[in-house]
Design an enzyme around this catalytic site. Structure first.
Site, PDB file in Angstrom:
ATOM      1  N   ASP A   8       0.883  -1.160   0.000  1.00 44.62           N
ATOM      2  CA  ASP A   8       0.000   0.000   0.000  1.00 44.62           C
ATOM      3  C   ASP A   8       0.932   1.224   0.000  1.00 44.62           C
ATOM      4  OD1 ASP A   8      -2.347   1.639   0.475  1.00 44.62           O
ATOM      5  OD2 ASP A   8      -1.659   1.796   2.543  1.00 44.62           O
ATOM      6  N   LEU A   9       0.404   2.384  -0.346  1.00 42.17           N
ATOM      7  CA  LEU A   9       1.255   3.580  -0.409  1.00 42.17           C
ATOM      8  C   LEU A   9       1.153   4.443   0.856  1.00 42.17           C
ATOM      9  CD1 LEU A   9       3.070   5.560  -2.088  1.00 42.17           C
ATOM     10  CD2 LEU A   9       0.936   6.602  -2.856  1.00 42.17           C
ATOM     11  N   ASP A  10      -0.027   5.086   1.009  1.00 40.87           N
ATOM     12  CA  ASP A  10      -0.216   6.033   2.110  1.00 40.87           C
ATOM     13  C   ASP A  10      -0.164   5.312   3.460  1.00 40.87           C
ATOM     14  OD1 ASP A  10      -1.035   8.630   0.660  1.00 40.87           O
ATOM     15  OD2 ASP A  10      -2.348   7.144  -0.253  1.00 40.87           O
ATOM     16  N   THR A  16       1.797   9.996   4.426  1.00 46.17           N
ATOM     17  CA  THR A  16       0.897  11.013   3.877  1.00 46.17           C
ATOM     18  C   THR A  16      -0.431  11.092   4.626  1.00 46.17           C
ATOM     19  OG1 THR A  16       0.375   9.322   2.291  1.00 46.17           O
ATOM     20  CG2 THR A  16       1.727  11.151   1.496  1.00 46.17           C
ATOM     21  N   LYS A  44      -8.782   5.834   6.253  1.00 42.81           N
ATOM     22  CA  LYS A  44      -7.534   5.270   5.728  1.00 42.81           C
ATOM     23  C   LYS A  44      -7.840   4.151   4.743  1.00 42.81           C
ATOM     24  CE  LYS A  44      -4.349   6.619   9.340  1.00 42.81           C
ATOM     25  NZ  LYS A  44      -3.546   6.201  10.499  1.00 42.81           N
ATOM     26  N   SER A 113      -2.677   0.627  -4.334  1.00 42.07           N
ATOM     27  CA  SER A 113      -3.127   1.803  -3.579  1.00 42.07           C
ATOM     28  C   SER A 113      -4.441   2.353  -4.113  1.00 42.07           C
ATOM     29  CB  SER A 113      -2.056   2.898  -3.680  1.00 42.07           C
ATOM     30  OG  SER A 113      -2.567   4.146  -3.281  1.00 42.07           O
ATOM     31  N   ALA A 114      -5.221   2.941  -3.231  1.00 38.56           N
ATOM     32  CA  ALA A 114      -6.485   3.569  -3.644  1.00 38.56           C
ATOM     33  C   ALA A 114      -6.250   4.965  -4.210  1.00 38.56           C
ATOM     34  CB  ALA A 114      -7.425   3.658  -2.448  1.00 38.56           C
ATOM     35  N   LYS A 144     -11.202  -0.549  -1.435  1.00 33.33           N
ATOM     36  CA  LYS A 144     -10.951  -1.431  -0.292  1.00 33.33           C
ATOM     37  C   LYS A 144     -12.069  -1.175   0.725  1.00 33.33           C
ATOM     38  CE  LYS A 144      -5.974  -0.676  -0.926  1.00 33.33           C
ATOM     39  NZ  LYS A 144      -4.769  -0.014  -0.408  1.00 33.33           N
ATOM     40  N   GLU A 168      -0.058  -3.323   4.666  1.00 31.25           N
ATOM     41  CA  GLU A 168      -1.167  -2.375   4.782  1.00 31.25           C
ATOM     42  C   GLU A 168      -1.212  -1.697   6.147  1.00 31.25           C
ATOM     43  OE1 GLU A 168      -3.731  -0.747   3.881  1.00 31.25           O
ATOM     44  OE2 GLU A 168      -4.002  -1.349   1.815  1.00 31.25           O
ATOM     45  N   ASP A 169      -1.583  -0.430   6.167  1.00 33.13           N
ATOM     46  CA  ASP A 169      -1.751   0.277   7.451  1.00 33.13           C
ATOM     47  C   ASP A 169      -3.221   0.501   7.793  1.00 33.13           C
ATOM     48  OD1 ASP A 169      -2.101   2.213   5.351  1.00 33.13           O
ATOM     49  OD2 ASP A 169      -2.084   3.737   6.915  1.00 33.13           O
TER      50      ASP A 169
HETATM   51  C1  G6P Z   1      -5.341   6.101   0.295  1.00 33.46           C
HETATM   52  C2  G6P Z   1      -5.453   6.904   1.574  1.00 33.46           C
HETATM   53  C3  G6P Z   1      -6.804   7.563   1.691  1.00 33.46           C
HETATM   54  C4  G6P Z   1      -7.113   8.340   0.424  1.00 33.46           C
HETATM   55  C5  G6P Z   1      -7.105   7.429  -0.779  1.00 33.46           C
HETATM   56  C6  G6P Z   1      -7.357   8.171  -2.079  1.00 33.46           C
HETATM   57  O1  G6P Z   1      -6.042   4.935   0.425  1.00 33.46           O
HETATM   58  O2  G6P Z   1      -5.229   6.081   2.704  1.00 33.46           O
HETATM   59  O3  G6P Z   1      -6.789   8.408   2.815  1.00 33.46           O
HETATM   60  O4  G6P Z   1      -8.372   8.978   0.519  1.00 33.46           O
HETATM   61  O5  G6P Z   1      -5.818   6.813  -0.855  1.00 33.46           O
HETATM   62  O6  G6P Z   1      -6.277   9.026  -2.331  1.00 33.46           O
HETATM   63  P1  G6P Z   1      -6.249  10.182  -3.389  1.00 33.46           P
HETATM   64  O7  G6P Z   1      -4.820  10.624  -3.402  1.00 33.46           O
HETATM   65  O8  G6P Z   1      -6.679   9.622  -4.697  1.00 33.46           O
HETATM   66  O9  G6P Z   1      -7.193  11.235  -2.923  1.00 33.46           O
HETATM   67 MG    MG Z   2      -2.703   3.189   3.578  1.00 33.73          MG
END
Ligand code: G6P
Ligand code: MG
Length: 217
Positions: A8-10, A16, A44, A113-114, A144, A168-169
């Site tokens: 996962d990214l964030d 972030t 999240k 990542s989302a 997710k 994943e966090d």
């Molecule tokens: C991740 C973060 C969420 C965020 C989503 C969409 O999953 O944990 O907090 O809303 O990405 O990110 P974006 O950059 O497309 O708004």
């Molecule tokens: Mg995350």
């Protein structure tokens, strides 16, 4: 067999979550809705659209479609002002070390990542080239805890879900990994992420023995 490690990214690669929090809080408050850290936890891993829907529901607000679109872009513009200042320093501890270890061990590496800003952020912190496959918010229709984002990564790498390991966090992210039939590894708080197969506070707590066991499983 070669495994696929899906990150996962964030909150896993970069910290972030604090910027998402600031941007959502500003937006929520601007329309008269309170926004707490507990609520942030529930956002999240959740897509931008779903996040705004939740905030509006918490505040008992209903708005027009045009206003909804406007608020989504306001939030993202604000979020991007934070992202703009990011560099390698903002990577979470031992992320690069873990990526390089897995690469040297001949494993597949993917991003799941989302976020629609995923590629830009990976470029900012200079690790875009470390990923074999990137599946992000532009590639999926189901957020997710739906497993779509991780199943797409596995499919692109042609690795069976049971041979995939997800970092994943977010609670929603752990649920997505479990629903995909993958090994789920929580990065963060043990209690919050109790549904994960394993939980570590961060990559600095994960030793190479552990990673080797996953590779040779
Ligand atoms: C991740 C973060 C969420 C965020 C989503 C969409 O999953 O944990 O907090 O809303 O990405 O990110 P974006 O950059 O497309 O708004
Ligand atoms: Mg995350």
């Amino acid at each position: 067999t070669k495994k696929a490690f899906i990150f996962d990214l964030d909150g896993v690669i970069v910290d972030t979550a604090k910027y998402h929090f600031l941007a959502w809080k500003k937006l929520a408050n601007s329309i008269g809705v309170d926004f707490t850290h507990t609520q942030n936890e529930q956002l999240k891993g959740v897509s931008r659209i779903k996040s705004l829907e939740k905030i509006l529901a918490w505040g008992n607000k209903s708005i027009s479609e045009a206003e909804f679109t406007r608020l989504m872009s306001l939030k993202n513009e604000d979020y991007l002002t934070y992202i703009d200042t990011m560099d390698e320093q903002e990577m979470l501890p031992d992320v690069t070390k873990t990526l390089d270890f897995l690469r040297e061990a001949g494993q597949h590496i993917a991003l799941g990542s989302a976020s629609k800003n995923a590629r830009m952020i990976l470029e900012k912190v200079n690790i875009l080239s470390k990923f074999d496959v990137i599946v992000d918010g532009n590639d999926v229709t189901k957020a997710k805890p739906d497993p779509e984002v991780f199943l797409k990564s596995a499919e692109q790498l042609q690795v069976a879900p049971k041979d995939c390991i997800v970092f994943e966090d977010a609670v929603a992210g752990i649920q997505a990994a479990n629903a995909a039939g993958m090994v789920s590894i929580g990065i963060g708080d043990k209690e919050t992420l109790h549904e994960a197969d394993f939980v570590f506070a961060g990559f600095q707590d994960m030793d190479t023995d552990f990673l080797n066991k996953l590779i040779n499983k």
